[in-house]
Motif scaffolding. Structure first.
Motif, PDB file in Angstrom:
ATOM      1  N   GLY A 105      21.322 -17.654 -25.271  1.00 22.37           N
ATOM      2  CA  GLY A 105      21.313 -17.780 -23.825  1.00 22.37           C
ATOM      3  C   GLY A 105      20.864 -19.174 -23.432  1.00 22.37           C
ATOM      4  O   GLY A 105      20.784 -20.082 -24.269  1.00 22.37           O
ATOM      5  N   LYS A 106      20.516 -19.351 -22.171  1.00 24.70           N
ATOM      6  CA  LYS A 106      20.168 -20.659 -21.638  1.00 24.70           C
ATOM      7  C   LYS A 106      18.731 -21.046 -21.989  1.00 24.70           C
ATOM      8  O   LYS A 106      17.795 -20.297 -21.736  1.00 24.70           O
ATOM      9  CB  LYS A 106      20.351 -20.669 -20.121  1.00 24.70           C
ATOM     10  CG  LYS A 106      20.253 -22.037 -19.494  1.00 24.70           C
ATOM     11  CD  LYS A 106      20.567 -21.973 -18.014  1.00 24.70           C
ATOM     12  CE  LYS A 106      20.469 -23.357 -17.374  1.00 24.70           C
ATOM     13  NZ  LYS A 106      20.766 -23.303 -15.913  1.00 24.70           N
ATOM     14  N   ASP A 107      18.578 -22.206 -22.598  1.00 27.55           N
ATOM     15  CA  ASP A 107      17.283 -22.779 -22.963  1.00 27.55           C
ATOM     16  C   ASP A 107      16.492 -21.884 -23.915  1.00 27.55           C
ATOM     17  O   ASP A 107      15.404 -21.395 -23.579  1.00 27.55           O
ATOM     18  CB  ASP A 107      16.453 -23.078 -21.723  1.00 27.55           C
ATOM     19  CG  ASP A 107      15.282 -23.995 -22.023  1.00 27.55           C
ATOM     20  OD1 ASP A 107      15.175 -24.487 -23.155  1.00 27.55           O
ATOM     21  OD2 ASP A 107      14.452 -24.208 -21.116  1.00 27.55           O
ATOM     22  N   PRO A 108      16.993 -21.660 -25.127  1.00 26.35           N
ATOM     23  CA  PRO A 108      16.257 -20.871 -26.117  1.00 26.35           C
ATOM     24  C   PRO A 108      14.935 -21.541 -26.461  1.00 26.35           C
ATOM     25  O   PRO A 108      14.882 -22.752 -26.658  1.00 26.35           O
ATOM     26  CB  PRO A 108      17.202 -20.840 -27.314  1.00 26.35           C
ATOM     27  CG  PRO A 108      18.064 -22.058 -27.162  1.00 26.35           C
ATOM     28  CD  PRO A 108      18.237 -22.220 -25.682  1.00 26.35           C
ATOM     29  N   ASP A 109      13.876 -20.739 -26.551  1.00 24.05           N
ATOM     30  CA  ASP A 109      12.538 -21.299 -26.699  1.00 24.05           C
ATOM     31  C   ASP A 109      11.812 -20.639 -27.868  1.00 24.05           C
ATOM     32  O   ASP A 109      11.945 -21.057 -29.009  1.00 24.05           O
ATOM     33  CB  ASP A 109      11.784 -21.107 -25.374  1.00 24.05           C
ATOM     34  CG  ASP A 109      10.467 -21.848 -25.308  1.00 24.05           C
ATOM     35  OD1 ASP A 109       9.966 -22.274 -26.364  1.00 24.05           O
ATOM     36  OD2 ASP A 109       9.916 -22.000 -24.210  1.00 24.05           O
ATOM     37  N   SER A 110      11.037 -19.606 -27.617  1.00 27.01           N
ATOM     38  CA  SER A 110      10.267 -18.955 -28.678  1.00 27.01           C
ATOM     39  C   SER A 110      11.140 -17.958 -29.450  1.00 27.01           C
ATOM     40  O   SER A 110      12.312 -17.745 -29.116  1.00 27.01           O
ATOM     41  CB  SER A 110       9.039 -18.260 -28.095  1.00 27.01           C
ATOM     42  OG  SER A 110       9.425 -17.254 -27.186  1.00 27.01           O
ATOM     43  N   PHE A 111      10.545 -17.307 -30.464  1.00 26.51           N
ATOM     44  CA  PHE A 111      11.346 -16.480 -31.369  1.00 26.51           C
ATOM     45  C   PHE A 111      10.455 -15.526 -32.146  1.00 26.51           C
ATOM     46  O   PHE A 111       9.242 -15.703 -32.244  1.00 26.51           O
ATOM     47  CB  PHE A 111      12.102 -17.377 -32.361  1.00 26.51           C
ATOM     48  CG  PHE A 111      11.298 -18.576 -32.801  1.00 26.51           C
ATOM     49  CD1 PHE A 111      10.183 -18.440 -33.626  1.00 26.51           C
ATOM     50  CD2 PHE A 111      11.634 -19.857 -32.370  1.00 26.51           C
ATOM     51  CE1 PHE A 111       9.426 -19.537 -34.012  1.00 26.51           C
ATOM     52  CE2 PHE A 111      10.873 -20.961 -32.741  1.00 26.51           C
ATOM     53  CZ  PHE A 111       9.773 -20.795 -33.567  1.00 26.51           C
ATOM     54  N   VAL A 112      11.074 -14.502 -32.716  1.00 26.61           N
ATOM     55  CA  VAL A 112      10.366 -13.560 -33.587  1.00 26.61           C
ATOM     56  C   VAL A 112      11.386 -12.900 -34.502  1.00 26.61           C
ATOM     57  O   VAL A 112      12.555 -12.729 -34.137  1.00 26.61           O
ATOM     58  CB  VAL A 112       9.595 -12.501 -32.749  1.00 26.61           C
ATOM     59  CG1 VAL A 112      10.553 -11.599 -31.971  1.00 26.61           C
ATOM     60  CG2 VAL A 112       8.683 -11.660 -33.636  1.00 26.61           C
ATOM     61  N   TYR A 113      10.937 -12.540 -35.712  1.00 25.91           N
ATOM     62  CA  TYR A 113      11.792 -11.835 -36.662  1.00 25.91           C
ATOM     63  C   TYR A 113      11.281 -10.413 -36.831  1.00 25.91           C
ATOM     64  O   TYR A 113      10.079 -10.183 -36.990  1.00 25.91           O
ATOM     65  CB  TYR A 113      11.791 -12.536 -38.023  1.00 25.91           C
ATOM     66  CG  TYR A 113      12.527 -11.772 -39.108  1.00 25.91           C
ATOM     67  CD1 TYR A 113      13.887 -11.496 -39.002  1.00 25.91           C
ATOM     68  CD2 TYR A 113      11.844 -11.318 -40.253  1.00 25.91           C
ATOM     69  CE1 TYR A 113      14.557 -10.802 -39.990  1.00 25.91           C
ATOM     70  CE2 TYR A 113      12.516 -10.631 -41.253  1.00 25.91           C
ATOM     71  CZ  TYR A 113      13.873 -10.366 -41.122  1.00 25.91           C
ATOM     72  OH  TYR A 113      14.536  -9.675 -42.106  1.00 25.91           O
ATOM     73  N   ASP A 114      12.197  -9.444 -36.774  1.00 25.48           N
ATOM     74  CA  ASP A 114      11.863  -8.038 -36.990  1.00 25.48           C
ATOM     75  C   ASP A 114      12.387  -7.605 -38.351  1.00 25.48           C
ATOM     76  O   ASP A 114      13.597  -7.524 -38.560  1.00 25.48           O
ATOM     77  CB  ASP A 114      12.478  -7.166 -35.900  1.00 25.48           C
ATOM     78  CG  ASP A 114      12.235  -5.686 -36.156  1.00 25.48           C
ATOM     79  OD1 ASP A 114      11.073  -5.316 -36.398  1.00 25.48           O
ATOM     80  OD2 ASP A 114      13.211  -4.908 -36.131  1.00 25.48           O
ATOM     81  N   GLU A 115      11.468  -7.341 -39.276  1.00 23.38           N
ATOM     82  CA  GLU A 115      11.867  -6.990 -40.638  1.00 23.38           C
ATOM     83  C   GLU A 115      12.479  -5.594 -40.745  1.00 23.38           C
ATOM     84  O   GLU A 115      13.144  -5.279 -41.734  1.00 23.38           O
ATOM     85  CB  GLU A 115      10.667  -7.105 -41.593  1.00 23.38           C
ATOM     86  CG  GLU A 115       9.529  -6.139 -41.349  1.00 23.38           C
ATOM     87  CD  GLU A 115       8.475  -6.671 -40.418  1.00 23.38           C
ATOM     88  OE1 GLU A 115       7.289  -6.297 -40.588  1.00 23.38           O
ATOM     89  OE2 GLU A 115       8.818  -7.441 -39.503  1.00 23.38           O
ATOM     90  N   VAL A 116      12.267  -4.751 -39.751  1.00 15.90           N
ATOM     91  CA  VAL A 116      12.825  -3.393 -39.774  1.00 15.90           C
ATOM     92  C   VAL A 116      14.332  -3.426 -39.566  1.00 15.90           C
ATOM     93  O   VAL A 116      15.099  -2.804 -40.310  1.00 15.90           O
ATOM     94  CB  VAL A 116      12.147  -2.509 -38.710  1.00 15.90           C
ATOM     95  CG1 VAL A 116      12.811  -1.125 -38.668  1.00 15.90           C
ATOM     96  CG2 VAL A 116      10.652  -2.369 -38.992  1.00 15.90           C
ATOM     97  N   THR A 117      14.771  -4.151 -38.539  1.00 18.24           N
ATOM     98  CA  THR A 117      16.202  -4.224 -38.232  1.00 18.24           C
ATOM     99  C   THR A 117      16.884  -5.448 -38.855  1.00 18.24           C
ATOM    100  O   THR A 117      18.098  -5.588 -38.744  1.00 18.24           O
ATOM    101  CB  THR A 117      16.415  -4.285 -36.713  1.00 18.24           C
ATOM    102  OG1 THR A 117      15.726  -5.433 -36.185  1.00 18.24           O
ATOM    103  CG2 THR A 117      15.870  -3.017 -36.040  1.00 18.24           C
ATOM    104  N   LYS A 118      16.086  -6.328 -39.464  1.00 15.51           N
ATOM    105  CA  LYS A 118      16.613  -7.580 -40.020  1.00 15.51           C
ATOM    106  C   LYS A 118      17.296  -8.416 -38.934  1.00 15.51           C
ATOM    107  O   LYS A 118      18.335  -9.032 -39.151  1.00 15.51           O
ATOM    108  CB  LYS A 118      17.611  -7.310 -41.164  1.00 15.51           C
ATOM    109  CG  LYS A 118      17.061  -6.476 -42.295  1.00 15.51           C
ATOM    110  CD  LYS A 118      16.011  -7.219 -43.080  1.00 15.51           C
ATOM    111  CE  LYS A 118      15.536  -6.415 -44.281  1.00 15.51           C
ATOM    112  NZ  LYS A 118      14.441  -7.084 -45.015  1.00 15.51           N
TER     113      LYS A 118
END
Length: 356
Positions: A142-155
């Protein structure tokens, strides 16, 4: 959000930061004076944390998020047009991911040997091979991607789109777009609970939103009051507690199952990141305005107390946890004065390693 040398884009949150710092001017100045008046390497309060070492990185670019691969001993730092890769044991830069477009940082997926950047200007996430540091793909966000996280359950990797008020879901294994979550507000940091649920701070609404990582459906929307202008977010997965640092000098501790606010311990001015170390039971808030790292101990799931404020350095707002050493890694730099205040001075960008 890029700090000092970084671009400013959270107009609502920036206003709140200014207001909070103005309201707490005496507190902020006191903390800064205390930090400058003592040798941070010798500080050892009740927590035992102190500045262990400083790693020189260099460069005059701005910076944003830092992420740590504790097994590989690599620290990844978002530096606008590239990612700096630092060997934290050797204390030196060992590589770069170059040719990026206003990147904020990179979320790591070590089990797949991949990293996913958030490139704010290009509105993309660049997929990086962690061994070779080469680009192996790209996904539109989307517009202006900033922070992030990874979910190991759904990969799945989740990229928070600051200006888009939504989240882009990416299938990490195949590197493809997996869907969008509309948030109806400006997202800040997000965390995964290890059970397939994602929590996100909504900075312009003073809320935490919970959504399902598989169905991408919003499950809850909880107010953070009395917290205002939330940024960094951490989680104690075992005790189901969320730690949201806010512009009005507090960390809001929330029950992740009910949305009930449990505690609001005080933190420094200009916080931007929150961490929780499950092995020590300590939560951390890094404050670049007051140049402090607040240590908050979880005495029980319902009792939290500030045990220390570690002097750091002005601008040290973003941080990450080394899960092997339990050190906290922060980054910052010196800046010019007057008209050059926004410019990073050469050879001043460093990693601050705080430990016990």
């Amino acid at each position: 959000m890029f700090i000092f040398g970084r671009f400013l884009k959270r107009s609502t949150r920036d206003f709140r930061i200014t207001s909070a710092i103005g309201t707490a001017f005496v507190l902020a100045v006191t903390l800064v004076v205390c930090a400058l008046a003592q040798d941070t390497s010798s500080h050892s309060g009740t927590s035992g944390y102190h500045l262990v070492k400083t790693i020189s990185v260099g460069g005059t670019e701005g910076w944003d998020y830092v992420t740590m691969n504790s097994d590989a001993r690599r620290l990844y730092i978002g530096r606008d047009d590239h990612i700096d890769v630092v060997d934290v044991d050797a204390g030196m830069v060992v590589g770069k991911v170059a040719g990026l477009s206003h990147t904020h940082g990179m979320v790591l997926v070590p089990d797949l040997g991949r990293g996913f950047t958030s490139d704010g200007e290009a509105n993309t996430s660049t997929i990086v091979d962690l061994k070779t540091l080469t680009k192996i793909g790209s996904v539109k966000t989307g517009k202006d991607p900033d922070s992030f996280v990874y979910d190991e359950v759904t990969k799945r990797v989740f990229i928070m789109n600051s200006a888009g008020s939504d989240v882009t879901a990416i299938d990490a294994a195949v590197g493809t777009f997996a869907g969008t979550v509309a948030l109806d507000g400006q997202p800040e940091a997000g965390v995964a609970d290890g059970k397939g649920k994602i929590f996100v701070n909504i900075t312009d609404k003073d809320q935490i939103v919970e959504f399902d990582a598989r169905s991408l459906q919003i499950l809850h929307r909880w107010p953070l009051a009395p917290g205002e202008g939330p940024s960094g977010l951490a989680i104690d997965r075992k005790n189901r507690r969320l730690f949201s640092v806010c512009d009005n000098l507090m960390m809001v501790v929330m029950d992740a199952d009910t949305g009930k606010v449990i505690a609001t311990p005080a933190v420094g001015a200009g916080t931007d990141a929150s961490l929780f170390d499950p092995d020590t039971g300590n939560a951390f808030a890094s404050a670049g305005g007051s140049a402090t790292l607040t240590v908050i101990h979880e005495d029980s799931p319902d009792q939290f107390r500030v045990v220390d404020n570690i002097p750091t350095q002005s601008g040290a707002r973003t941080m990450t946890l080394d899960t092997k050493t339990h050190n906290i890694l922060l980054v910052t730099a010196r800046h010019g004065h007057g008209a050059t205040h926004s410019l990073v001075l050469p050879n001043t960008f460093v990693v601050l390693v705080v430990g016990r």
